[in-house]
Design a protein around this motif. Structure first.
Motif, mmCIF file in Angstrom:
data_model
loop_
_atom_site.group_PDB
_atom_site.id
_atom_site.type_symbol
_atom_site.label_atom_id
_atom_site.label_comp_id
_atom_site.label_asym_id
_atom_site.label_seq_id
_atom_site.Cartn_x
_atom_site.Cartn_y
_atom_site.Cartn_z
ATOM 1 N N TYR A 1 -20.226 -4.000 -71.416
ATOM 2 C CA TYR A 1 -20.955 -5.217 -71.062
ATOM 3 C C TYR A 1 -20.469 -6.366 -71.935
ATOM 4 N N ILE A 2 -20.791 -7.577 -71.508
ATOM 5 C CA ILE A 2 -20.440 -8.785 -72.251
ATOM 6 C C ILE A 2 -21.722 -9.552 -72.537
ATOM 7 N N VAL A 3 -21.923 -9.932 -73.797
ATOM 8 C CA VAL A 3 -23.121 -10.695 -74.159
ATOM 9 C C VAL A 3 -22.744 -11.847 -75.077
ATOM 10 N N GLN A 4 -23.657 -12.786 -75.169
ATOM 11 C CA GLN A 4 -23.446 -13.952 -76.018
ATOM 12 C C GLN A 4 -24.259 -13.799 -77.295
ATOM 13 N N THR A 5 -23.590 -13.392 -78.374
ATOM 14 C CA THR A 5 -24.280 -13.230 -79.653
ATOM 15 C C THR A 5 -24.058 -14.416 -80.581
ATOM 16 N N ASN A 6 -23.170 -15.321 -80.185
ATOM 17 C CA ASN A 6 -22.843 -16.498 -81.002
ATOM 18 C C ASN A 6 -22.300 -16.111 -82.373
ATOM 19 N N SER A 7 -21.620 -14.980 -82.422
ATOM 20 C CA SER A 7 -20.996 -14.558 -83.671
ATOM 21 C C SER A 7 -19.568 -15.070 -83.720
ATOM 22 N N SER B 1 -40.456 -3.035 -73.778
ATOM 23 C CA SER B 1 -40.466 -4.185 -72.871
ATOM 24 C C SER B 1 -39.308 -5.113 -73.250
ATOM 25 N N ILE B 2 -38.405 -5.330 -72.323
ATOM 26 C CA ILE B 2 -37.165 -6.047 -72.606
ATOM 27 C C ILE B 2 -37.197 -7.446 -72.006
ATOM 28 N N PRO B 3 -36.809 -8.469 -72.763
ATOM 29 C CA PRO B 3 -36.748 -9.828 -72.189
ATOM 30 C C PRO B 3 -35.762 -9.874 -71.022
ATOM 31 N N ASN B 4 -36.123 -10.602 -69.978
ATOM 32 C CA ASN B 4 -35.247 -10.707 -68.814
ATOM 33 C C ASN B 4 -33.904 -11.349 -69.166
ATOM 34 N N GLU B 5 -33.876 -12.216 -70.159
ATOM 35 C CA GLU B 5 -32.616 -12.851 -70.552
ATOM 36 C C GLU B 5 -31.624 -11.811 -71.067
ATOM 37 N N VAL B 6 -32.136 -10.760 -71.709
ATOM 38 C CA VAL B 6 -31.273 -9.698 -72.215
ATOM 39 C C VAL B 6 -30.804 -8.809 -71.063
ATOM 40 N N LEU B 7 -31.715 -8.465 -70.149
ATOM 41 C CA LEU B 7 -31.332 -7.679 -68.980
ATOM 42 C C LEU B 7 -30.270 -8.410 -68.168
ATOM 43 N N SER B 8 -30.440 -9.712 -68.043
ATOM 44 C CA SER B 8 -29.489 -10.531 -67.288
ATOM 45 C C SER B 8 -28.085 -10.411 -67.855
ATOM 46 N N VAL C 1 -25.937 -10.275 -64.145
ATOM 47 C CA VAL C 1 -26.432 -11.052 -63.011
ATOM 48 C C VAL C 1 -27.238 -12.232 -63.531
ATOM 49 N N ASP C 2 -27.372 -13.252 -62.706
ATOM 50 C CA ASP C 2 -28.090 -14.449 -63.118
ATOM 51 C C ASP C 2 -29.561 -14.132 -63.388
ATOM 52 N N ILE C 3 -30.116 -14.789 -64.382
ATOM 53 C CA ILE C 3 -31.510 -14.508 -64.764
ATOM 54 C C ILE C 3 -32.482 -14.816 -63.651
ATOM 55 N N SER C 4 -32.108 -15.695 -62.718
ATOM 56 C CA SER C 4 -32.998 -16.026 -61.602
ATOM 57 C C SER C 4 -33.302 -14.794 -60.745
ATOM 58 N N LYS C 5 -32.428 -13.773 -60.810
ATOM 59 C CA LYS C 5 -32.646 -12.552 -60.035
ATOM 60 C C LYS C 5 -33.913 -11.814 -60.462
ATOM 61 N N PHE C 6 -34.362 -12.064 -61.683
ATOM 62 C CA PHE C 6 -35.497 -11.312 -62.219
ATOM 63 C C PHE C 6 -36.832 -12.037 -62.045
#
Length: 372
Positions: free
Chosen positions: A157-163, A345-352, A357-362
């Motif tokens: 997966y690819i995520v934005q950690t700002n590292s 319970s996971i924030p939708n921004e993290v699931l996205s 997929v775009d966060i609007s999907k959630f």
């Protein structure tokens, strides 16, 4: 309502906040935040709501019990020796989420089986050759490392950690009796060629260092493992015989290496380093090539980097769409479904980000078609 202090610390780490920073934003003392995390004190309802608002996690995340169903064998960071704990900590939560998502999807879907290697290798080149043979890759160039890893059961997966210092990491995670090897790229990987090498590097850890917890070994041993993974990546992407044939006669020609980028899907500099390792270039000419790269300011951005699009993981996105299209998943309930099964319970921004997929999907639908 009892606050789970471990979860509070986990959310604070994910948001890269110190106790002092969180306390200031909530409007209480740092001593109180420390007490909440140690579970020697309980916040008022008003303070609890402020904590939730600042950290932006679901309310239930902070009150759910830990059922200890998740286990990590540690994480390999490409920049462990220079990256700070603050930079690395968000990745730990992302890994956990990826593990839960994959395990949840596996209840319904069949993913590729993870390859297991019960082989000891004398050196990274032997390991690279073995994997190429086992995966029936021959000695051809590899056009998409990300798809290759997903096809062999590795989670990517690819995520934005700002590292600024960690551009990839990997490690073994398990839930119950299921084990997963997870590879993550940070979205700061800004070109295809760096993605290719990072993914091959993490594959090197998977092949060479399974069973090792990188968090409990000495710096020198860790440095050696990083060097082995780097060498594995070079050998895996650039097999000695076929790569040598493509370089012979042009060993010291920088322009030739630029052209070869689009044959081997590997950066110019990585090929020059490999050529030196294969003794196709002597020390003097290698130094001259490196000086020319620096002089032309190609150290961070090489010619042609922009000509191939970045790779994107597909497995999680395909799984998500398959479940949604077959009416087996309501996206707006995914976080709740995972929470019911795993007590997280996971924030939708993290699931996205994890699924791609775009966060609007959630977000639940407000307006629906009228039934007739």
């Amino acid at each position: 309502m009892k606050l789970n202090g471990t979860r509070l610390k986990e959310a604070r780490y994910f948001r890269k906040m110190t106790i002092t920073e969180l306390a200031k934003r909530v409007g209480i003392t740092k001593q109180m935040i420390s007490r909440y995390e140690r579970e020697t004190g309980e916040p008022s309802l008003e303070t609890f709501q402020k904590i939730v608002s600042v950290l932006k996690f679901p309310i239930n995340f902070f009150t759910e019990p830990d059922i200890n169903n998740f286990h990590s064998l540690g994480t390999f960071y490409r920049s462990r020796l220079t990256a700070t704990q603050t930079e690395k900590r968000p990745s730990e939560f992302y890994q956990k989420v990826a593990c839960y998502v994959r395990d949840y999807f596996e209840e319904t879907l069949e993913f590729p089986k993870l390859s297991k290697f019960n082989v000891t290798f004398d050196n990274p080149e032997d390991a690279a050759n073995y994997i190429r043979k086992t995966w029936r890759l021959g000695t051809d160039p590899i056009p998409n490392m990300m798809r290759l890893l997903e096809e062999h059961g590795i989670i990517v997966y690819i995520v934005q950690t700002n590292s600024k210092k960690v551009n990839a990491h990997s490690g073994w995670m398990s839930i119950g009796d299921r084990s997963y090897f997870i590879v993550a790229l940070d979205s700061n990987s800004d070109n295809f060629f760096s993605q290719q090498f990072s993914l091959a590097h993490e594959l090197g850890h998977y092949v060479l260092h399974s069973g090792v917890n990188p968090q409990i070994i000495e710096k020198e041993e860790y440095r050696k493992m990083e060097q082995e993974a780097e060498e594995f990546a070079s050998c895996f992407l650039l097999p000695s015989d076929t790569f040598t044939k493509s370089v012979l006669g042009f060993e010291n020609d920088l322009e030739h290496y630029i052209a070869l980028k689009f044959k081997w899907y590997t950066s110019m500099n990585a090929m020059i380093v490999r050529a030196r390792g294969l003794r196709l270039i002597d020390a003097d000419n290698y130094l001259k090539l490196q000086k020319r790269i620096s002089y032309k300011k190609w150290r961070k951005k090489e010619p042609g980097d922009e000509k191939i699009e970045l790779m994107k993981p597909e497995a999680f996105k395909e799984a998500f769409n398959l479940l949604v299209d077959n009416h087996l998943l309501n996206p707006s309930l995914l976080s709740n479904n995972i929470a019911s099964q795993y007590q997280v319970s996971i924030p939708n921004e993290v699931l996205s980000q994890i699924i791609g997929v775009d966060i609007s999907k959630f977000k639940g639908e407000i307006i629906k078609l009228r039934s007739f």
